[in-house]
Design an enzyme around this catalytic site. Sequence first.
Site, PDB file in Angstrom:
ATOM      1  N   SER A   1       3.393   0.591   4.645  1.00 47.04           N
ATOM      2  CA  SER A   1       3.111   1.162   3.325  1.00 47.04           C
ATOM      3  C   SER A   1       3.318   2.675   3.374  1.00 47.04           C
ATOM      4  O   SER A   1       4.418   3.118   3.673  1.00 47.04           O
ATOM      5  CB  SER A   1       1.688   0.788   2.887  1.00 47.04           C
ATOM      6  OG  SER A   1       1.443   1.216   1.561  1.00 47.04           O
TER       7      SER A   1
ATOM      8  N   HIS B   1       5.663  -1.469   0.854  1.00 41.91           N
ATOM      9  CA  HIS B   1       5.085  -1.289  -0.475  1.00 41.91           C
ATOM     10  C   HIS B   1       5.887  -0.237  -1.233  1.00 41.91           C
ATOM     11  O   HIS B   1       5.926   0.928  -0.842  1.00 41.91           O
ATOM     12  CB  HIS B   1       3.626  -0.839  -0.378  1.00 41.91           C
ATOM     13  CG  HIS B   1       2.715  -1.868   0.204  1.00 41.91           C
ATOM     14  ND1 HIS B   1       1.491  -1.556   0.762  1.00 41.91           N
ATOM     15  CD2 HIS B   1       2.839  -3.222   0.309  1.00 41.91           C
ATOM     16  CE1 HIS B   1       0.904  -2.658   1.181  1.00 41.91           C
ATOM     17  NE2 HIS B   1       1.703  -3.678   0.924  1.00 41.91           N
TER      18      HIS B   1
ATOM     19  N   ASP C   1      -3.817  -4.635   3.777  1.00 47.23           N
ATOM     20  CA  ASP C   1      -2.783  -5.644   3.564  1.00 47.23           C
ATOM     21  C   ASP C   1      -2.042  -5.894   4.877  1.00 47.23           C
ATOM     22  O   ASP C   1      -1.564  -4.961   5.516  1.00 47.23           O
ATOM     23  CB  ASP C   1      -1.801  -5.182   2.484  1.00 47.23           C
ATOM     24  CG  ASP C   1      -0.817  -6.269   2.082  1.00 47.23           C
ATOM     25  OD1 ASP C   1      -1.190  -7.457   2.155  1.00 47.23           O
ATOM     26  OD2 ASP C   1       0.315  -5.930   1.691  1.00 47.23           O
TER      27      ASP C   1
END
Length: 351
Positions: free
Chosen positions: A173, A199, A295
Amino acid sequence: MVDDSAVVRQVLVNVLNDAADIEVIATAADPLLAIEKMRKQWPDVIVLDVEMPRMDGITFLRKIMSERPTPVVICSTLTEKGARVTMDALAAGAVAVVTKPRLGLKQFLTESADELVATVRSAARANVKRLAARVTAAPLEAEVKHTADVILPAQSGRAMAQTTERIVAIGTSTGGTQALEEVLTALPRVCPGIVIVQHMPEKFTAAFAARLNGLCQIAVKEAANNDRVMPGRALIAPGGKHLLLRRSGAQYFVEVLEGPPVNRHRPSVDVLFRSAARAAGSNALGIIMTGMGDDGAAGLLEMRQAGARTVAQDEQTSIVFGMPKEAIKRGGADRILALGAMAREIVTQLQ
């Protein structure tokens, strides 16, 4: 907040000031005005447009990163040109990208306001000095939280067909665009097939993949439904879509599909990792790298429990030590490696 549109500035300021832990201390219509205001009070985070008068955002970003490294979030339009320029900004040291409010203001407030706030919070925690060194060397309605189970199909219980083909699943991310570039550009043409969740908003991943494809020995592309996972090629999940790994006989394919956000993200690292655990088992290598939140932590643990090798990036080389830290905490990582060791670990999969 640096943007030449007064309307955009006002919308973003209102969204950020509504967050209890965020204060917008100044706005500017162009980088030269921003520099004047920043001399009086330096911000923790800069939200920056890339196409502005007098000085473009990329030039301003490079100036900031060379003189006083500060986390920068790029606010860009959903256009092909905007995506290309945004990739240049990420390469120059920006930590993240968010999409600009479009004509549908209500839609932006419903769909993107929380993402903007979360991205700014994440950027504030970024180790931007490390990033600079690498470059130079509240919802309107109750939130429904989902796990990867809402995306993954029910397991059939049938035994997997035997295969020796290896695959690598990577999730990242904040700070991940630079980390992925460092890893993928170090890989030789002969390496396992790679599937990636980074992401990133929709429309930007195609430009990101195209940029990497021009830098790497391996092929890199934005994943399309039913693409085969092949040695020497990396597939990047499209922004706004989940990416799953599938098995058909001894071959791997990807499925790109809609679905609710998982862990507040779409694509979700957990969705990819858990599908890799089911489809590839011990033939997989799971890697979780820099990023905020959790995540991928549950998915990496599931991969390890399925027999896969699993790796988390270490704190020293992570821009944001959030996702790797959570994966380590839950016992999902059997190894903790520096970013510079990741490419070697991937090549080892061939052995």
